[in-house]
Design a protein around this motif. Structure first.
Motif, PDB file in Angstrom:
ATOM      1  N   MET A 190       1.788  -8.434  10.142  1.00 36.34           N
ATOM      2  CA  MET A 190       1.041  -7.265  10.596  1.00 36.34           C
ATOM      3  C   MET A 190       1.154  -6.127   9.588  1.00 36.34           C
ATOM      4  O   MET A 190       0.172  -5.509   9.201  1.00 36.34           O
ATOM      5  CB  MET A 190       1.564  -6.821  11.959  1.00 36.34           C
ATOM      6  CG  MET A 190       0.779  -5.657  12.568  1.00 36.34           C
ATOM      7  SD  MET A 190       1.503  -5.104  14.128  1.00 36.34           S
ATOM      8  CE  MET A 190       1.496  -6.589  15.079  1.00 36.34           C
ATOM      9  N   LYS A 191       2.398  -5.871   9.159  1.00 46.10           N
ATOM     10  CA  LYS A 191       2.620  -4.769   8.232  1.00 46.10           C
ATOM     11  C   LYS A 191       1.920  -5.009   6.904  1.00 46.10           C
ATOM     12  O   LYS A 191       1.454  -4.079   6.249  1.00 46.10           O
ATOM     13  CB  LYS A 191       4.121  -4.567   8.001  1.00 46.10           C
ATOM     14  CG  LYS A 191       4.449  -3.297   7.219  1.00 46.10           C
ATOM     15  CD  LYS A 191       5.942  -3.063   7.177  1.00 46.10           C
ATOM     16  CE  LYS A 191       6.260  -1.768   6.449  1.00 46.10           C
ATOM     17  NZ  LYS A 191       7.710  -1.515   6.382  1.00 46.10           N
ATOM     18  N   LYS A 192       1.807  -6.279   6.506  1.00 49.44           N
ATOM     19  CA  LYS A 192       1.133  -6.617   5.255  1.00 49.44           C
ATOM     20  C   LYS A 192      -0.325  -6.165   5.296  1.00 49.44           C
ATOM     21  O   LYS A 192      -0.861  -5.641   4.323  1.00 49.44           O
ATOM     22  CB  LYS A 192       1.196  -8.123   5.012  1.00 49.44           C
ATOM     23  CG  LYS A 192       2.599  -8.699   4.909  1.00 49.44           C
ATOM     24  CD  LYS A 192       2.518 -10.189   4.644  1.00 49.44           C
ATOM     25  CE  LYS A 192       3.889 -10.838   4.628  1.00 49.44           C
ATOM     26  NZ  LYS A 192       4.499 -10.921   5.940  1.00 49.44           N
ATOM     27  N   ILE A 193      -0.980  -6.389   6.433  1.00 52.22           N
ATOM     28  CA  ILE A 193      -2.392  -6.034   6.563  1.00 52.22           C
ATOM     29  C   ILE A 193      -2.561  -4.524   6.516  1.00 52.22           C
ATOM     30  O   ILE A 193      -3.469  -3.998   5.889  1.00 52.22           O
ATOM     31  CB  ILE A 193      -2.975  -6.576   7.882  1.00 52.22           C
ATOM     32  CG1 ILE A 193      -2.739  -8.089   7.985  1.00 52.22           C
ATOM     33  CG2 ILE A 193      -4.452  -6.268   7.983  1.00 52.22           C
ATOM     34  CD1 ILE A 193      -3.372  -8.881   6.867  1.00 52.22           C
ATOM     35  N   SER A 231       6.374  -7.348  -0.829  1.00 48.59           N
ATOM     36  CA  SER A 231       7.563  -7.406  -1.672  1.00 48.59           C
ATOM     37  C   SER A 231       8.214  -6.035  -1.655  1.00 48.59           C
ATOM     38  O   SER A 231       7.791  -5.115  -2.358  1.00 48.59           O
ATOM     39  CB  SER A 231       7.194  -7.804  -3.107  1.00 48.59           C
ATOM     40  OG  SER A 231       8.337  -7.813  -3.939  1.00 48.59           O
ATOM     41  N   GLY A 232       9.211  -5.869  -0.801  1.00 53.08           N
ATOM     42  CA  GLY A 232       9.804  -4.549  -0.605  1.00 53.08           C
ATOM     43  C   GLY A 232       8.794  -3.634   0.049  1.00 53.08           C
ATOM     44  O   GLY A 232       8.230  -3.953   1.093  1.00 53.08           O
TER      45      GLY A 232
END
Length: 282
Positions: free
Chosen positions: A1-4, A122-123
């Protein structure tokens, strides 16, 4: 979710970018969940529940750094597991009355172009495992363009042009700018401060709008009215230096994105532009 969510932040932030032909190709899906897991997620309705939750979260995150009416997010994933890994099938974002980073748009539509999209975190950064192409469509009225031109970011362009004029000993200084769209024609109104003249002098320019090398260009500028005589070749240079349309399209630039405007036209006194943006893989 956070990636999007992080991905969307990359798309709408404005930074340096390069323009290119924006040719793209879609890759064959890989690193995905088994078809069995995907099937059971779909028939159980769990996949739809996760998609709706992510769409709602994306809306909230967008509205933290932008304002918009009728914000619409449609995310299509393969499975909850794939989505957690940063893999999704498609995404579309639409909104009206958009304001992002001092740029106003009447409407904006972003839509992914490939059926397989892969982004990892990535971080605090986002890693694009493959090129991420999207098509965009934006609409601007004269009112939203004029609003954009009042903000500091555009005013800095005017100040820079005035400094450039000073360095060449040109006495004229731009005091105000405004655009008008009448009968599907684009007009640019410039107010000048002239030495020893108290009252601001205004000229009205009519210019053609076209796409050149993937950018919005103004050319064939004509002086419609005004007391000041200017070299028309210099006017074309000045108009493209101040070009508020190309300035607004640059809302899509970031992460060395390749942005290519395909078409631009004036229809029903609206500026309509579309094209492709590609964020290259890392």
């Amino acid at each position: 979710m956070k990636k999007i969510i992080l991905l969307l932040g990359m798309l709408v932030a404005v930074n340096s970018a390069c323009f290119a032909a924006c040719d793209y190709s879609c890759v064959t899906p890989y690193n995905m969940n088994t078809k069995t897991r995907t099937f059971f997620s779909a028939i159980s309705g769990y996949n739809s529940i996760v998609e709706n939750s992510v769409e709602a979260t994306i809306k909230k995150e967008i509205l933290k750094f932008a304002s918009a009416d009728n914000l619409y997010v449609d995310l299509e994933s393969y499975s909850p597991g794939d989505l957690r890994n940063g893999i999704f099938k498609s995404i579309e974002i639409k909104a009206n009355n958009v304001l992002i980073n001092d740029i106003h748009l009447t409407s904006l539509d972003l839509r992914s172009l490939c059926d397989f999209n892969y982004i990892k975190q990535s971080g605090s950064d986002v890693v694009f495992m493959e090129d991420f192409p999207m098509e965009f469509n934006m609409v601007m009225t004269q009112d939203v363009i004029n609003k954009t031109m009042t903000h500091a970011r555009y005013q800095n362009i005017i100040k820079e042009l005035n400094r450039l004029a000073n360095s060449y000993g040109v006495g004229l200084q731009i005091a105000s700018t405004k655009v008008a769209i009448k009968a599907n024609k684009f007009y640019y109104i410039i107010g000048f401060n002239v030495p020893f003249v108290k009252r601001e002098q205004k000229i009205v320019l009519e210019t053609d709008i076209r796409v050149k090398n993937g950018k919005v260009a103004l050319n064939n500028t004509r002086l419609v009215s005004g007391p000041i005589k200017l070299d028309l070749k210099k006017i074309d240079f000045m108009m493209n230096y101040l070009n508020p349309l190309d300035f607004s399209v640059k809302i899509l630039e970031n992460k060395e994105a390749q942005v290519n405007v395909k078409n631009i036209e004036i229809k029903d006194n609206n500026i309509i532009a579309d094209g492709i943006i590609i964020i290259p893989k890392d």
